[in-house]
Design an enzyme around this catalytic site. Sequence first.
Site, PDB file in Angstrom:
ATOM      1  N   GLY B 282       0.803  -1.217   0.000  1.00 58.15           N
ATOM      2  CA  GLY B 282       0.000   0.000   0.000  1.00 58.15           C
ATOM      3  C   GLY B 282       0.834   1.264   0.000  1.00 58.15           C
ATOM      4  O   GLY B 282       1.956   1.304  -0.521  1.00 58.15           O
ATOM      5  N   SER B 283       0.276   2.288   0.672  1.00 60.44           N
ATOM      6  CA  SER B 283       0.795   3.647   0.499  1.00 60.44           C
ATOM      7  C   SER B 283       2.233   3.849   0.967  1.00 60.44           C
ATOM      8  O   SER B 283       2.844   4.861   0.609  1.00 60.44           O
ATOM      9  CB  SER B 283      -0.103   4.633   1.228  1.00 60.44           C
ATOM     10  OG  SER B 283      -1.372   4.623   0.637  1.00 60.44           O
ATOM     11  N   ILE B 284       2.788   2.951   1.789  1.00 57.06           N
ATOM     12  CA  ILE B 284       4.184   3.173   2.176  1.00 57.06           C
ATOM     13  C   ILE B 284       5.074   3.123   0.930  1.00 57.06           C
ATOM     14  O   ILE B 284       6.177   3.646   0.923  1.00 57.06           O
ATOM     15  CB  ILE B 284       4.680   2.174   3.253  1.00 57.06           C
ATOM     16  CG1 ILE B 284       4.455   0.726   2.842  1.00 57.06           C
ATOM     17  CG2 ILE B 284       4.006   2.443   4.585  1.00 57.06           C
ATOM     18  CD1 ILE B 284       5.032  -0.280   3.831  1.00 57.06           C
ATOM     19  N   MET B 285       4.535   2.529  -0.156  1.00 62.33           N
ATOM     20  CA  MET B 285       5.293   2.486  -1.412  1.00 62.33           C
ATOM     21  C   MET B 285       5.438   3.875  -2.033  1.00 62.33           C
ATOM     22  O   MET B 285       6.266   4.090  -2.920  1.00 62.33           O
ATOM     23  CB  MET B 285       4.590   1.535  -2.379  1.00 62.33           C
ATOM     24  CG  MET B 285       5.412   1.099  -3.566  1.00 62.33           C
ATOM     25  SD  MET B 285       6.851   0.148  -3.085  1.00 62.33           S
ATOM     26  CE  MET B 285       6.165  -1.489  -3.097  1.00 62.33           C
ATOM     27  N   LYS B 286       4.611   4.840  -1.562  1.00 63.76           N
ATOM     28  CA  LYS B 286       4.739   6.205  -2.097  1.00 63.76           C
ATOM     29  C   LYS B 286       6.098   6.800  -1.762  1.00 63.76           C
ATOM     30  O   LYS B 286       6.560   7.730  -2.425  1.00 63.76           O
ATOM     31  CB  LYS B 286       3.614   7.102  -1.547  1.00 63.76           C
ATOM     32  CG  LYS B 286       2.293   6.837  -2.242  1.00 63.76           C
ATOM     33  CD  LYS B 286       1.158   7.593  -1.624  1.00 63.76           C
ATOM     34  CE  LYS B 286      -0.154   7.072  -2.195  1.00 63.76           C
ATOM     35  NZ  LYS B 286      -1.263   7.239  -1.267  1.00 63.76           N
TER      36      LYS B 286
END
Lengths: 99, 552
Positions: B282-286
């Site tokens: 999820g968003s930690i990949m941002k």
Amino acid sequence: MRILNVVAVLLALSSAFLLYGLNYDTRMIERSLHVREREAERARADIAVLRAERAHLARPERIEPLARRLGLEPLSARHLLPGPGLAAGNITTSSTSVR
Amino acid sequence: MSVAARIAGPDLHETSVAPRSRSRMLALVIALAFAAVGGQLVRLAWQNEDASTIRVSMMSSPANTLARPDIVDRNGRLLATDVQMPSLYADPLLIQDADEAAERLVRLFPQIDVRELRQSLADKSRRFVWVRRGLSPAMAQRVHNLGIPGLLFVDEIRRTYPAGRLGGHILGRVDIDNRGTGGIERYIDEIGASEAAVGARLSARAPVRLSLDLGVMHALDEELAGAMVRYEAAGAAGLVMDVLTGEVVASVSRPGVDPAVYEDALDPSRIDRIAAGTYELGSIMKLVTVAMALEMGRSLDSMVDTAEPLKAGRFTIEDLHPLGRPMSVSEVFIHSSNVGAGQLALSAGAATQKAFLQKLGLWSALKTEVSSGPAPQKPQQIGRIEQITLSFGHGLATTPLQFAAASAALMNGGTRVTPTFMALDGEAPVVRGERVVSARTSALLREVMRRNVTDPAGTGRRADVPGFEVGGKTGTAEMAAKGGYRKKSVLASFIGTFPSSEPRYVTLILLFEPKGQDVTGGEITAGRNAAPTTARIIERIAPLLGVPAKSL
């Protein structure tokens, strides 16, 4: 000539006795060495068990409840004071209470 | 010749020569005898050592076990060790009443199948039957007290794990002959640190020192257990990694496995969620997406068009709380805008995006000492929709360990980090890996990570710990299930680093399927559960790791 023969025979006999004695001593020493070795082996095994037991008793899972019962708590930022703070003498006591 | 001469009787010619040659002969024989005696003495002295060891090895029965070195944590605390334990066997020929013996043994060992034991004890053609291996001394005494003839003990070495369940995933396990069949135990065999042993000999090799810190492991384990209760999560996992060396200081996956319990390792619900499971994070990949944008020359203030939802084929990507206006790169990070991340990825291009993920090691399996690592699940080809979903952490499933290593590289100034579970020599200077991003990019990422925690609107604001400059990014990923994603069941994660001005550690906390609670305002987003959990963990472990607190 005869004297030489007698001396030689005596020498041979005495060296035979010496050799026998040495052999016997060696066996005795070897036997006691085995006993010692076995003792050392047993001691090593005991040490291994005791070390494992001590590590098991000192595992954090067990120590933590004990420490908490004594009123200790995990170190946190408010227990820490940067160096100069100590010199200024503004040491605050921890809010920890032993009930 | 001389004998023949004597028989031949006195002879004038010979008598003058014979005594001398005879005495010479005698002297020679005696000299030879002495030489033989001397030689024998020398030989005995020489071979004495060998002779005694041969006898020792003949006394103990040969067994095909391995003597294993101890495994200790980075501070020398014992995690695994060999101990001698008696094993019970029977000589059926000496057993008088197999029925009675089996019955009484089973009363002591209810796990044994009584019919099978009775059969093998009654089989007079055999002289050796294992009854039970690895008894405690107390148990051995009770068997001894039964007084059954034909029951005998032999000492064997057995592996014990004094720390119990802590670190079980990493340690792996051994089989009945003390051979490593998983984790570090197998690695020890592979590098040849264990030795073939005869009988119950203990290894004299130096202990194997892991990078783990038992104290940090325990703090992490306990906080994760607390978080599972607080947020009613089905599972939790976390890891702490040194950003420079890649040493994994702590890695915990709950529910864990006890290396001494064989069944634990087979239970699929107990897999190591840090190194063996792959997840869409999820968003930690941002963090990775923003890093790529910064590498391409953008600054934190450059604007991204996020006014409209992104359209890709039949999909529409929207933000949870759309601002309806363009955002800066740092706002995309802090507000965790899917549209903004998608736009950044699209402007970079598919080839660049894939190359960047490859460079960070997120595109292929990560091999560690513990395992060769599962291969990530990745899209076959990267089109527009894949570019967008990859940018916010969907469509690519990696192990959390892999992601933590990539994050460590982004935080440490931009050099590659290879995760390891072995302690590195503290004296030796750290060898930096090859450069993956520029120092500028790394500095900007640290800044935006910190800003996400200090900003009142930041998703990571609940992760702050006064004095330790925590920085981080939240991620709430809907978990994949059969036929699509489940809205209500999420993987909440938090990638953190501290102190963010000069990071020393990264933390990655994962909560599986947390439920909405009163304390979280009914929400299941990572900012309400994984972020505060990270704060509690960092507060506890920072002093253990010797990270000084900044004055407030």
